[in-house]
Enzyme design. Sequence first.
Site, PDB file in Angstrom:
ATOM      1  N   HIS A 317      -6.945   5.220   2.033  1.00  0.00           N
ATOM      2  CA  HIS A 317      -8.220   5.785   1.579  1.00  0.00           C
ATOM      3  C   HIS A 317      -9.358   4.778   1.697  1.00  0.00           C
ATOM      4  CE1 HIS A 317      -8.274   3.621  -2.350  1.00  0.00           C
ATOM      5  NE2 HIS A 317      -6.965   3.761  -2.308  1.00  0.00           N
ATOM      6  N   CYS A 337      -1.685   1.961  -3.338  1.00  0.00           N
ATOM      7  CA  CYS A 337      -2.244   2.631  -2.158  1.00  0.00           C
ATOM      8  C   CYS A 337      -2.983   1.617  -1.291  1.00  0.00           C
ATOM      9  CB  CYS A 337      -3.168   3.768  -2.577  1.00  0.00           C
ATOM     10  SG  CYS A 337      -2.287   5.178  -3.275  1.00  0.00           S
TER      11      CYS A 337
END
Length: 407
Positions: A317, A337
């Site tokens: 992301h 992440c």
Amino acid sequence: MDQRKLKIGAAVVAGLVILFIAGRQFLKWQSTQKDQARVEQANKQAEKEAKQTVASLHQLCRYADSVGIDTSRYVVEPDADKAEAGAKLTALLMEVRYGKKPSRMTYNGLPEAVDSSWAKKVGTTVSLKMMTEFATFAPYNQLATYYNRLRKRAKGNPAVSDSLRQIRQTLNFYRYVNRFNPDQFVIVNIPAGELNVFDRTGKRLLPMQVIAGKPDKRTPCMTTYIKDIVAYPYWNVPRKIALEEMLPRMQRDLSYIYNQNLQILDEKNREVDPEEIDWEGLSTTNFPYRVRQASGCENSLGLIKFDLENPLAIYLHDTNSRDLFTLTADRWRSHGCVRVQKPVELANLVLGKQTFDAGFMNRCMIDQKPQTLSIPKRFPVFIAYNTADVDAAGKLKFYKDVYALNE
């Protein structure tokens, strides 16, 4: 006269019987000789094929040694039979082409495209040319060259031996990628803090920096793929983060909720007014809500999210702290992440068209709802932990063992 004829007749019959028996014995002997000759010929052929298989196995072992494969498991005696040598030759061929599954892989979400019959079709005709036809990935070949240079000065030098071990792990990883036969794919190398998009020749199509998980919130290694891309995503806060990190802050001061653009949702996914919640009665064992961060420029996922297939809630992301890529060299500070430096460029490459323009990241439109964009086909992603590799210039690099996995 009659007796004489009878004697002659008896002698003739006896002669014929003897001739018949002798002929049958001769034919039987002749057949036995032919059978023995066939057996001897078959034995010679089997011996010849066994020697050829052993020779091919030894030749392949020399090549395998040069690309960092432990060949001790494939050694056979010079007089080994064809079955034993053939089984090990087939197994070694498969490892040379497809590698072994890296021990650090936590999740495998990509279907393998391994030709399991290939090694048997090759037979005993193994050549260096044939092996190099499958080694077309440039970083792999560059790394193998460094490996062989270092091997020459490895004796009695523990530091060099450790370097060779790290290079072997990366060489095996690149062979493992062959199991999936990708045309273009992403490799995130955690210790390097880098993401590269490669084609099958090893050309770097889109290199960039990434921020991965901190040592106590490690990013797991996996094979997976990008399912879709979300513009203006929500951040559905993992329950552990919501309970351990956010709940105490929300209980102390409700302004934390508003400042962070958080939304409190009930079990039916309906937004709840924070002012109407009995915060004092909540705890880590009694929290019938989930927390979501609204989309927008302040969202922790930034403006673009790359959904990955996996059960661990790991994805790529954008970030609302893009200055971290320039203000610090610390590339290991997320909850697991992977934050990417060039989300627009990566999204356009994966989508196969110019969907986001250069100004998308700066416009930051308000009141946007998440928009899911379908991609033309699954885009493979490999998240790896390679402490040795070659950089874009083809130079050998050793990276910090940030998760202390080599100890």
